[in-house]
Design an enzyme around this catalytic site. Structure first.
Site, PDB file in Angstrom:
ATOM      1  N   ASP A  43     -24.922 -23.873  93.348  1.00  0.00           N
ATOM      2  CA  ASP A  43     -24.698 -23.278  94.676  1.00  0.00           C
ATOM      3  C   ASP A  43     -26.033 -23.260  95.406  1.00  0.00           C
ATOM      4  OD1 ASP A  43     -22.348 -21.203  96.040  1.00  0.00           O
ATOM      5  OD2 ASP A  43     -24.353 -21.299  96.926  1.00  0.00           O
ATOM      6  N   ASN A  53     -18.375  -7.869 100.368  1.00  0.00           N
ATOM      7  CA  ASN A  53     -17.029  -7.281 100.344  1.00  0.00           C
ATOM      8  C   ASN A  53     -16.062  -8.031  99.436  1.00  0.00           C
ATOM      9  OD1 ASN A  53     -16.578  -9.554 101.857  1.00  0.00           O
ATOM     10  ND2 ASN A  53     -15.651  -8.521 103.596  1.00  0.00           N
ATOM     11  N   ASP A 115     -17.677 -31.945 103.779  1.00  0.00           N
ATOM     12  CA  ASP A 115     -18.762 -32.829 103.424  1.00  0.00           C
ATOM     13  C   ASP A 115     -19.073 -32.755 101.914  1.00  0.00           C
ATOM     14  OD1 ASP A 115     -20.848 -34.564 104.126  1.00  0.00           O
ATOM     15  OD2 ASP A 115     -22.272 -32.897 104.039  1.00  0.00           O
ATOM     16  N   CYS A 168     -13.441 -31.693 130.573  1.00  0.00           N
ATOM     17  CA  CYS A 168     -13.340 -31.111 131.918  1.00  0.00           C
ATOM     18  C   CYS A 168     -12.847 -29.659 131.862  1.00  0.00           C
ATOM     19  CB  CYS A 168     -12.482 -31.965 132.825  1.00  0.00           C
ATOM     20  SG  CYS A 168     -10.882 -32.280 132.136  1.00  0.00           S
TER      21      CYS A 168
HETATM   22  N1  ATP Z   1     -23.429 -28.766  99.545  1.00  0.00           N
HETATM   23  C1  ATP Z   1     -23.341 -27.652  98.826  1.00  0.00           C
HETATM   24  N2  ATP Z   1     -24.053 -27.520  97.692  1.00  0.00           N
HETATM   25  C2  ATP Z   1     -23.994 -26.389  96.963  1.00  0.00           C
HETATM   26  N3  ATP Z   1     -23.249 -25.324  97.299  1.00  0.00           N
HETATM   27  C3  ATP Z   1     -22.521 -25.396  98.418  1.00  0.00           C
HETATM   28  C4  ATP Z   1     -22.520 -26.563  99.244  1.00  0.00           C
HETATM   29  N4  ATP Z   1     -21.713 -26.348 100.287  1.00  0.00           N
HETATM   30  C5  ATP Z   1     -21.214 -25.101 100.140  1.00  0.00           C
HETATM   31  N5  ATP Z   1     -21.690 -24.533  99.021  1.00  0.00           N
HETATM   32  C6  ATP Z   1     -21.397 -23.179  98.524  1.00  0.00           C
HETATM   33  O1  ATP Z   1     -20.015 -22.967  98.441  1.00  0.00           O
HETATM   34  C7  ATP Z   1     -19.786 -21.572  98.544  1.00  0.00           C
HETATM   35  C8  ATP Z   1     -18.533 -21.360  99.347  1.00  0.00           C
HETATM   36  O2  ATP Z   1     -18.206 -20.002  99.300  1.00  0.00           O
HETATM   37  P1  ATP Z   1     -17.494 -19.216 100.474  1.00  0.00           P
HETATM   38  O3  ATP Z   1     -16.392 -20.059 101.006  1.00  0.00           O
HETATM   39  O4  ATP Z   1     -17.116 -17.882  99.966  1.00  0.00           O
HETATM   40  O5  ATP Z   1     -18.597 -19.186 101.584  1.00  0.00           O
HETATM   41  P2  ATP Z   1     -19.750 -18.141 101.869  1.00  0.00           P
HETATM   42  O6  ATP Z   1     -20.829 -18.925 102.552  1.00  0.00           O
HETATM   43  O7  ATP Z   1     -20.142 -17.383 100.655  1.00  0.00           O
HETATM   44  O8  ATP Z   1     -19.034 -17.122 102.841  1.00  0.00           O
HETATM   45  P3  ATP Z   1     -18.861 -17.167 104.414  1.00  0.00           P
HETATM   46  O9  ATP Z   1     -18.881 -18.614 104.817  1.00  0.00           O
HETATM   47  O10 ATP Z   1     -17.536 -16.541 104.630  1.00  0.00           O
HETATM   48  O11 ATP Z   1     -20.010 -16.387 104.947  1.00  0.00           O
HETATM   49  C9  ATP Z   1     -21.007 -20.931  99.186  1.00  0.00           C
HETATM   50  O12 ATP Z   1     -21.616 -20.066  98.279  1.00  0.00           O
HETATM   51  C10 ATP Z   1     -21.889 -22.134  99.501  1.00  0.00           C
HETATM   52  O13 ATP Z   1     -23.254 -21.889  99.279  1.00  0.00           O
END
Ligand code: ATP
Ligand code: ZN
Length: 651
Positions: A43, A53, A115, A168
């Site tokens: 992550d 939350n 992506d 527009c």
């Molecule tokens: N390219 C990536 N590489 C590593 N981790 C990713 C990538 N894209 C997204 N993530 C991770 O995927 C997770 C998605 O979790 P979630 O949908 O709960 O989003 P969030 O960012 O924690 O919450 P919110 O968008 O609601 O503020 C996030 O922790 C984000 O960091």
């Protein structure tokens, strides 16, 4: 497989989890409690207050720390003997290559964007590792299983286009608050604080050709000798006053519409505004900079008056220049950037006021601007449970029982889970089949740069492409390129396609490969002389299995939200047509707004950004609507046997 064999399959499995957010936290906990012993987590994010939350592994004291690392530490406290390896990194980094993926028995996605999902899908295909993909949007969620050659890959289904609006409508004739938000965010905010080189239609309908010196490009630049208040007032008067006057001069436009009212700063705040030496400002960290705080506006759910919005507009502009000067020129709107949300809310409200559109609170405006569909922790937990169930089936190689499961919220029909058998791979998917794509392009006008940016990166989602025309490489992005090659490729970027050393003309077949994703596809080039500027703004038309459904009546359009996103906006949610209403809760417990949305919309736009399989859900939703369920029975149905309801496709 006996339960003992199952347990040993789980214990022996090496699992990769991508994403440690809403779904990821639940998933890691469920994996650990189900007996998994070797879990790797990627992550790229750090923990934010707004995550607390629902991302229950995280506490206030963890704010600012790596999600992957904290998630590991917290789970190890109740499962100390398992191995959890965290990577605080972007999954697109080159170290996470095919060899890395090959180490795993299964990959589990808990991501939130197209992506990254596409990237993981390609690597799983290249490494031939099963992928369990997931997504949630409010009460809705889904889990899908992808095995190379056996089930469809994540990209076998076209993804929905982000919600867009005709230029527009945004630049001249807004009729809804969302139009004002898109204007404030994608045009004004981008113009003032974003990359100056990007195309921006802010003045497209309002610049007066006879008055170019005053209203050409640099009108948005702070002038020499101009203080911030003068600058703020000039911008205000230009966009809310002058531009509206210019628009009004086109009588045709207003024949059947309400005429907007120009607003000038002297009428709204006649007195001098500048604070003395920033005395009232708190802190200097980006997070602390807030126009609301500085103006003593406390409740984000209050609807500000025109005067208050004007003050927030001016104050947020001032704070950007005073406190965040270095970022100016590089900013893109981020719903978590308080000052950006304040600026966009204020600008959208002033414009709304001008056009006689009801004003909205910052809380509502943020929801619309950020395309926020409030997350529901329980949905994430259910989805995480389903991911683990599918992962166990994969480890047991129990391919007959793989299911993709939709988590639905349908109170009148008391239905929660709808499992269906996975679909076969799509034979024309450009990712998992060999089917080539076609590109119509004016090969004499379009440069290689346009092709790389608009097609290879934006549409095909490649990071390190190698573009080949026959045997010659015409472009390449890589980490270890020789300097002379870099220079040649840079020169090629500026050439029209037909003028490249190895000309790209009608009939050329380009092969594009991403070495990191170990993915390649072919594109048949067709020369086309003319493109409709409004409807085909890229000046190119890619066809094959990449296109999201396009609204044929739509003009050139501006999106609301991330390029990959199509999460329903509040505005859309409020605009339904018919059917059952579905309650939507707010982001935090104390802010329950109880927005309602219609089932027809949920089935249409369901689970979009987080899942990317809306067609599937609507396909199955139709089946659901035909169900005849006893409405008086309050029991919730969790079905595991939907053969009679869903079209089966045996693997
Ligand atoms: N390219 C990536 N590489 C590593 N981790 C990713 C990538 N894209 C997204 N993530 C991770 O995927 C997770 C998605 O979790 P979630 O949908 O709960 O989003 P969030 O960012 O924690 O919450 P919110 O968008 O609601 O503020 C996030 O922790 C984000 O960091
Ligand atoms: Zn596919």
């Amino acid at each position: 497989m006996s339960s003992e064999e199952q347990l040993s399959a789980i214990k022996g499995a090496k699992v990769l989890m991508v994403g440690a957010g809403g779904i990821g936290c639940e998933l890691l906990k469920t994996l650990a409690l189900s007996g998994f012993q070797d879990i790797h987590i990627i992550d790229m994010d750090t923990i934010e207050v707004s995550n607390l939350n629902r991302q229950f592994l995280f506490r206030q004291s963890h704010v600012g720390q790596s999600k992957a690392k904290v998630a590991r530490d917290v789970v190890l406290r109740f499962r100390p003997n398992i191995s959890i390896t965290p990577y605080h990194a972007n999954v697109k980094e080159s170290r996470f290559n095919v060899d890395f993926y090959k180490e795993f028995d299964v990959v589990l996605n808990g991501l939130d964007n197209l992506d990254a999902r596409r990237h993981v899908n390609r690597l799983c295909l290249a490494a031939d590792v099963p992928l369990v993909e997931s997504g949630t949007t409010g009460f809705l969620g889904q889990v899908t299983v992808h095995l190379k050659g056996k089930t469809e890959c994540y990209e076998c289904q076209p993804k929905p286009a982000p919600k867009t609006y005709p230029v527009c409508t945004i630049t001249s004739t807004p009729s809804k608050f969302v139009h004002c938000i898109v204007w404030a965010k994608d045009l004004l905010f981008a113009k003032l604080f974003g990359d100056k080189n990007l195309e921006n239609d802010l003045n497209v309908r309002s610049s007066d050709a006879t008055n170019l010196s005053e209203h050409s490009e640099d009108v948005f630049e702070c002038r020499k000798g101009e203080d911030i208040e003068q600058y703020g007032r000039r911008i205000y008067d230009h966009v809310f006053g002058h531009n509206i006057e210019v628009a009004l001069s086109n009588e045709e436009t207003w024949k059947n519409r309400n005429r907007p009212r120009p607003i000038y700063s002297k009428d709204v705040f006649p007195d001098k505004l500048t604070k003395e030496n920033g005395k009232t400002e708190k802190g200097s960290a980006t997070d602390d900079v807030s126009a609301m705080a500085s103006l003593g506006l406390k409740n984000p759910q209050d609807i500000w008056s025109l005067a208050e919005n004007s003050r927030v507009f001016y104050e947020s502009l001032r704070l950007f220049f005073l406190k965040r000067q270095k970022e100016i020129g590089n900013l893109t709107f981020d719903k978590d950037d308080q000052l950006a949300v304040e600026f966009v809310t204020a600008a959208a409200n002033i414009r709304a006021s001008s056009f006689g559109i009801p004003l909205h609170s910052l809380f509502e405006a943020k929801g619309i601007a950020g395309n926020i569909v409030h997350a529901v922790a329980t949905t994430n937990a259910i989805i995480a449970g389903l991911i683990v169930i599918e992962a166990i089936k994969i480890l047991k190689k129990d391919s007959n029982s793989y299911r993709m499961t939709y988590c639905l919220e349908h109170p009148s029909k008391k239905l929660l889970l709808m499992p269906v058998e996975p679909y076969e791979p799509n034979k024309s998917c450009y990712v998992c089949s060999e089917t080539p794509l076609s590109l119509e392009v004016n090969t004499h006008h379009s440069k290689l740069r346009d092709f790389v940016e608009k097609i290879v990166k934006a549409k095909l989602g490649m990071n390190f492409p190698v573009i080949m025309s026959g045997a010659s490489i015409i472009y390449e992005i890589g980490e270890d390129l020789e300097e002379d090659m870099v220079a040649i490729y840079a020169a090629n970027l500026e050439r029209a396609l037909s003028e490249l050393p190895s000309p790209v003309i009608s009939g050329t077949v380009l092969t594009i490969e991403d070495l990191q994703q170990e993915f390649s596809c072919r594109i048949n080039i067709k020369h086309r002389e003319e493109f409709d500027e409004e409807r085909e703004p890229d000046g190119m038309l890619l066809s094959g299995w990449v296109e999201a459904p396009v609204d044929k009546n739509n003009n050139k359009s501006i999106g609301n939200g991330e390029s990959t996103s199509s999460v329903l906006s509040m505005e859309e949610i409020q605009e339904g047509e018919k059917d059952v209403e579905i309650q939507e809760t707010s982001e935090s417990a104390e802010n329950v707004t109880g927005k309602k949305r219609k089932l027809s919309e949920v089935s249409k736009g369901t689970i979009p950004d987080h899942s990317g399989l809306p067609d599937e859900s609507s396909r199955n939703q139709n089946q659901l609507e035909k169900l005849d369920v006893d409405d008086e029975d309050d029991e919730l149905i969790i079905s595991n046997d939907w053969e009679s309801l869903t079209k089966k496709k045996r693997l």
